[in-house]
Design an enzyme around this catalytic site. Sequence first.
Site, PDB file in Angstrom:
ATOM      1  N   GLU A 176       0.822  -1.217   0.000  1.00  0.00           N
ATOM      2  CA  GLU A 176       0.000   0.000   0.000  1.00  0.00           C
ATOM      3  C   GLU A 176       0.859   1.272   0.000  1.00  0.00           C
ATOM      4  OE1 GLU A 176      -3.591   2.290   2.439  1.00  0.00           O
ATOM      5  OE2 GLU A 176      -2.553   0.600   3.366  1.00  0.00           O
ATOM      6  N   LYS A 211      -2.920  -2.143  -2.617  1.00  0.00           N
ATOM      7  CA  LYS A 211      -3.947  -1.209  -2.161  1.00  0.00           C
ATOM      8  C   LYS A 211      -3.460   0.185  -2.537  1.00  0.00           C
ATOM      9  CE  LYS A 211      -6.702   0.276   1.803  1.00  0.00           C
ATOM     10  NZ  LYS A 211      -7.148  -0.042   3.193  1.00  0.00           N
TER      11      LYS A 211
END
Length: 293
Positions: A176, A211
């Site tokens: 992420e 993500k």
Amino acid sequence: MNKEQLKRMHEGKGFIAALDQSGGSTPKALKAYGVSEDAYHGDEEMFEKVHEMRTRIMTSPSFTSEHILAAILFENTMDRKVEGKYTSDYLWEEKGIVPFLKNDKGLAEEKNGVRLMKDMPQLDDLLERAVKRHVFGTKMRSVILAANPEGIKEIVDQQFDVAKKICSYGLVPIIEPEVDINIPDKAEAEEILLAEIKKHLPEVDKPIMFKLSIPTKPDLYKELMDHEHVVRVVALSGGYSRDKANELLAKNHGMIASFSRAFSEGLTYQQSPEDFDKTMLASIKSIYEASIL
């Protein structure tokens, strides 16, 4: 690795509920839930309050695998129980929802237009516990604050280095590197980020996930989804309202939500069980619809 969970994450319809607010963000999450800071004293009482909130969410009738693929947990939540079972076991055995764990320890100070993850000296211990608690994968966040090629390279290198260790434990890492939605050069930063990620893809030989902030250019990350070892590419809400996040997400085909604040928007402890579930079901359905396009 649980093959049934892997198949669900790769092929299933739905989204990820992020229930992973850590020590630093927990007071804000509780305040949004209607619990002020004078309602608890010290970290232990704070974590007890937030576990009560998360338990209410997870045990609600609308929190089911019909719309929700997975949930991301904070370490403290992983080590607690819901209705007599450790949280990960409750999610999978009672709800059919895949459990993930937030594994980072927060952000370092800004340098080169990015905030790297802080050092994680206890990572091996945490990953061993995650395996013991039947967690499927992990999630780790760092932040991009400018379209700085040097900084973005550092952030992607760090993410992939840690991801390799996570994979070695049989867990699926969610990488992420968040791009701040408010920076003026967001689109440029996202192009640099994609180029750096693609440099690492040839070395990937185990399942991973991403993500990412919802990109300025729709479907920018579509090619990542086509890689044989990329299980899923999911979107963070990044400060957008739920309605705005859903609107933008719907323009990115194949990308699904992994919302935290936007997911729990409108939920308060003062609500009756009926109103609480009704509010959450409306949120769940709207996020689900934006995630299946």
